[in-house]
Design a protein around this motif. Structure first.
Motif, PDB file in Angstrom:
ATOM      1  N   TRP A 148       0.962  -1.238   0.023  1.00 13.51           N
ATOM      2  CA  TRP A 148      -0.097   0.224   0.086  1.00 13.51           C
ATOM      3  C   TRP A 148       0.824   1.283  -0.036  1.00 13.51           C
ATOM      4  N   VAL A 149       1.827   1.160   0.711  1.00 12.98           N
ATOM      5  CA  VAL A 149       2.978   2.298   0.546  1.00 12.98           C
ATOM      6  C   VAL A 149       3.580   2.514  -0.672  1.00 12.98           C
ATOM      7  N   ALA A 150       3.907   1.500  -1.346  1.00 10.98           N
ATOM      8  CA  ALA A 150       4.416   1.452  -2.508  1.00 10.98           C
ATOM      9  C   ALA A 150       3.351   2.158  -3.617  1.00 10.98           C
ATOM     10  N   LEU A 151       2.166   1.960  -3.255  1.00 12.94           N
ATOM     11  CA  LEU A 151       1.065   2.622  -4.435  1.00 12.94           C
ATOM     12  C   LEU A 151       1.149   4.232  -4.232  1.00 12.94           C
ATOM     13  N   LEU A 152       1.711   4.572  -3.045  1.00 15.42           N
ATOM     14  CA  LEU A 152       1.769   6.079  -3.043  1.00 15.42           C
ATOM     15  C   LEU A 152       3.108   6.632  -3.362  1.00 15.42           C
ATOM     16  N   GLY A 153       3.894   5.670  -3.916  1.00 17.11           N
ATOM     17  CA  GLY A 153       5.212   5.867  -4.412  1.00 17.11           C
ATOM     18  C   GLY A 153       5.234   6.476  -5.888  1.00 17.11           C
ATOM     19  N   LYS A 154       6.496   6.416  -6.421  1.00 16.98           N
ATOM     20  CA  LYS A 154       6.358   7.012  -8.087  1.00 16.98           C
ATOM     21  C   LYS A 154       6.058   5.962  -8.887  1.00 16.98           C
ATOM     22  N   GLY A 155       6.130   4.626  -8.659  1.00 19.21           N
ATOM     23  CA  GLY A 155       5.780   3.508  -9.563  1.00 19.21           C
ATOM     24  C   GLY A 155       6.497   3.063 -10.518  1.00 19.21           C
ATOM     25  N   GLY A 156       7.828   3.694 -10.441  1.00 20.61           N
ATOM     26  CA  GLY A 156       8.599   3.278 -11.615  1.00 20.61           C
ATOM     27  C   GLY A 156       8.170   3.909 -12.937  1.00 20.61           C
ATOM     28  N   ASN A 157       8.291   3.004 -13.887  1.00 20.85           N
ATOM     29  CA  ASN A 157       7.822   3.175 -15.299  1.00 20.85           C
ATOM     30  C   ASN A 157       6.287   3.631 -15.238  1.00 20.85           C
ATOM     31  N   SER A 158       5.630   2.914 -14.406  1.00 21.35           N
ATOM     32  CA  SER A 158       4.457   3.119 -14.306  1.00 21.35           C
ATOM     33  C   SER A 158       3.547   4.451 -14.105  1.00 21.35           C
ATOM     34  N   ASN A 159       4.303   5.185 -13.537  1.00 18.41           N
ATOM     35  CA  ASN A 159       3.968   6.754 -13.130  1.00 18.41           C
ATOM     36  C   ASN A 159       2.760   6.783 -12.355  1.00 18.41           C
ATOM     37  N   TYR A 160       2.760   6.472 -11.085  1.00 21.98           N
ATOM     38  CA  TYR A 160       1.425   6.128 -10.306  1.00 21.98           C
ATOM     39  C   TYR A 160       0.776   7.599 -10.150  1.00 21.98           C
ATOM     40  N   GLU A 161       1.811   8.660 -10.147  1.00 16.78           N
ATOM     41  CA  GLU A 161       1.308  10.293 -10.130  1.00 16.78           C
ATOM     42  C   GLU A 161      -0.038  10.448 -10.870  1.00 16.78           C
ATOM     43  N   MET A 162       0.188   9.928 -12.047  1.00 16.81           N
ATOM     44  CA  MET A 162      -0.920  10.268 -13.154  1.00 16.81           C
ATOM     45  C   MET A 162      -1.908   8.968 -13.220  1.00 16.81           C
ATOM     46  N   ILE A 163      -1.534   7.947 -12.853  1.00 18.09           N
ATOM     47  CA  ILE A 163      -2.315   6.853 -13.190  1.00 18.09           C
ATOM     48  C   ILE A 163      -3.168   6.427 -11.867  1.00 18.09           C
ATOM     49  N   LEU A 164      -2.586   6.710 -10.716  1.00 18.85           N
ATOM     50  CA  LEU A 164      -3.455   6.354  -9.494  1.00 18.85           C
ATOM     51  C   LEU A 164      -3.482   7.492  -8.554  1.00 18.85           C
ATOM     52  N   TRP A 165      -2.631   8.399  -8.399  1.00 17.90           N
ATOM     53  CA  TRP A 165      -2.589   9.271  -7.391  1.00 17.90           C
ATOM     54  C   TRP A 165      -3.832  10.435  -7.800  1.00 17.90           C
ATOM     55  N   ARG A 166      -3.694  11.155  -8.896  1.00 21.33           N
ATOM     56  CA  ARG A 166      -4.572  12.018  -9.294  1.00 21.33           C
ATOM     57  C   ARG A 166      -6.120  11.725  -9.518  1.00 21.33           C
ATOM     58  N   PRO A 167      -5.937  10.547 -10.313  1.00 25.13           N
ATOM     59  CA  PRO A 167      -7.657  10.321 -10.582  1.00 25.13           C
ATOM     60  C   PRO A 167      -8.367   9.323  -9.252  1.00 25.13           C
ATOM     61  N   ALA A 168      -7.449   8.945  -8.340  1.00 25.20           N
ATOM     62  CA  ALA A 168      -8.163   8.063  -7.407  1.00 25.20           C
ATOM     63  C   ALA A 168      -7.525   8.286  -5.984  1.00 25.20           C
ATOM     64  N   ARG A 177      -4.473  18.326   2.800  1.00 23.02           N
ATOM     65  CA  ARG A 177      -3.705  18.688   1.749  1.00 23.02           C
ATOM     66  C   ARG A 177      -2.448  18.240   1.441  1.00 23.02           C
ATOM     67  N   LEU A 178      -2.322  17.071   0.718  1.00 25.75           N
ATOM     68  CA  LEU A 178      -1.282  16.194   0.607  1.00 25.75           C
ATOM     69  C   LEU A 178      -1.177  16.077  -0.870  1.00 25.75           C
ATOM     70  N   GLY A 179       0.333  16.159  -1.194  1.00 28.69           N
ATOM     71  CA  GLY A 179       0.700  15.545  -2.592  1.00 28.69           C
ATOM     72  C   GLY A 179       1.203  14.226  -2.412  1.00 28.69           C
ATOM     73  N   ARG A 180       1.243  13.483  -3.481  1.00 28.30           N
ATOM     74  CA  ARG A 180       1.484  12.141  -3.425  1.00 28.30           C
ATOM     75  C   ARG A 180       2.761  11.827  -2.432  1.00 28.30           C
ATOM     76  N   LYS A 181       3.921  12.569  -2.755  1.00 31.25           N
ATOM     77  CA  LYS A 181       5.145  12.523  -2.022  1.00 31.25           C
ATOM     78  C   LYS A 181       4.913  12.649  -0.639  1.00 31.25           C
ATOM     79  N   GLN A 182       4.130  13.446   0.055  1.00 32.16           N
ATOM     80  CA  GLN A 182       3.873  13.664   1.539  1.00 32.16           C
ATOM     81  C   GLN A 182       3.130  12.445   1.995  1.00 32.16           C
ATOM     82  N   ALA A 183       2.088  12.110   1.118  1.00 29.99           N
ATOM     83  CA  ALA A 183       1.437  10.871   1.567  1.00 29.99           C
ATOM     84  C   ALA A 183       2.239   9.436   1.553  1.00 29.99           C
ATOM     85  N   HIS A 184       3.189   9.571   0.599  1.00 28.27           N
ATOM     86  CA  HIS A 184       3.825   8.216   0.692  1.00 28.27           C
ATOM     87  C   HIS A 184       5.045   8.472   1.844  1.00 28.27           C
TER      88      HIS A 184
END
Length: 184
Positions: A148-168, A177-184
Motif C-alpha cells: 500500500w505504501v508503494a502505491l503512493l510512491g512513484k511507481g517506476g515506469n508506471s507513473n503512479y502520480e498520473m495513473i493512480l494518485w490524481r484520479p483516485a 492537503r497532501l501531494g503524493r510525495k507527502q502521503a508516501h
C-alpha cells in the motif's frame, strides 16, 4: 495511580529489581546470573548486543534490560501501527474500487508495475492455499503494508502520480492537503 495515567519510566530502572512498565504493559524482571547473561548475549549476537552495551556504558545487565525495554516499546507501537495500516489500506482500496472496479488489481488500466502485480499474484496464491476465495476482500487483506505504501510512491515506469494518485488515491485523504510525495 489514577485511571488512565501512565507510570513514569526511565531508560533503565535505578533499582534493577523493579518491573519495567511501558504504557499498560509490564515486563517482568528476572534474575540475570552470569550464565543467563552469556546465553542472552549469544542469542542476540555480538553485533546486536553491542548497540545496547554502548548505550548502557558497557554494563551488561543494564544493556539487557535496555534491550528488554526496547522490545516492550516496540510492542506498544504494534496496535497503533496496525490501525494505521488498516485505515490506509481500506481508504486506498475504496478509492481504487470507485475508479477501477472491485477487482481493481486485475484491471490493466490501473497500470500497476510488475512488482505490484507480482505481490498481487502471491496474495491470491496465499489466499487460495488457505482454501479461501481469491476475491477482493481476501486479496486486499492479504497485501502487505509495504504494498500500500508503494502505491503512493512513484511507481517506476508506471507513473503512479498520473495513473493512480490524481484520479483516485488523492481522494483517500479528504481532510489533508497532501501531494503524493507527502502521503508516501
Amino acid at each position: 495511580m489514577p485511571s488512565g495515567a501512565y507510570p513514569k519510566t526511565e531508560a533503565y530502572p535505578r533499582d534493577t529489581k523493579q518491573d519495567i512498565r511501558v504504557s499498560v504493559m509490564t515486563v517482568k524482571n528476572f534474575p540475570l546470573s552470569e550464565p543467563v547473561l552469556q546465553a542472552l548475549q549469544t542469542s542476540l549476537s555480538p553485533e546486536r548486543f553491542s548497540t545496547y552495551l554502548r548505550a548502557s556504558g558497557g554494563h551488561q545487565e543494564k544493556a539487557l534490560r535496555l534491550y528488554t525495554r526496547n522490545t516492550a516499546l516496540s510492542a506498544a507501537f504494534y496496535g497503533p501501527l496496525q490501525g494505521l495500516e488498516i485505515a490506509v489500506r481500506n481508504a486506498l482500496h475504496r478509492e481504487l474500487t470507485a475508479r477501477f472496479g472491485p477487482a481493481w488489481y486485475d484491471n490493466r488500466l490501473t497500470g500497476l508495475n510488475p512488482k505490484a502485480q507480482d505481490q498481487i499474484l502471491r496474495a491470491k496464491r496465499d489466499v487460495q492455499r488457505e482454501h479461501r476465495q481469491a476475491d477482493p476482500p481476501h486479496v486486499v487483506a492479504s497485501l502487505s503494508f509495504g504494498f500500500w505504501v508503494a502505491l503512493l510512491g512513484k511507481g517506476g515506469n508506471s507513473n503512479y502520480e498520473m495513473i493512480l494518485w490524481r484520479p483516485a488515491l488523492a481522494k483517500a485523504f479528504p481532510h489533508a492537503r497532501l501531494g503524493r510525495k507527502q502521503a508516501h
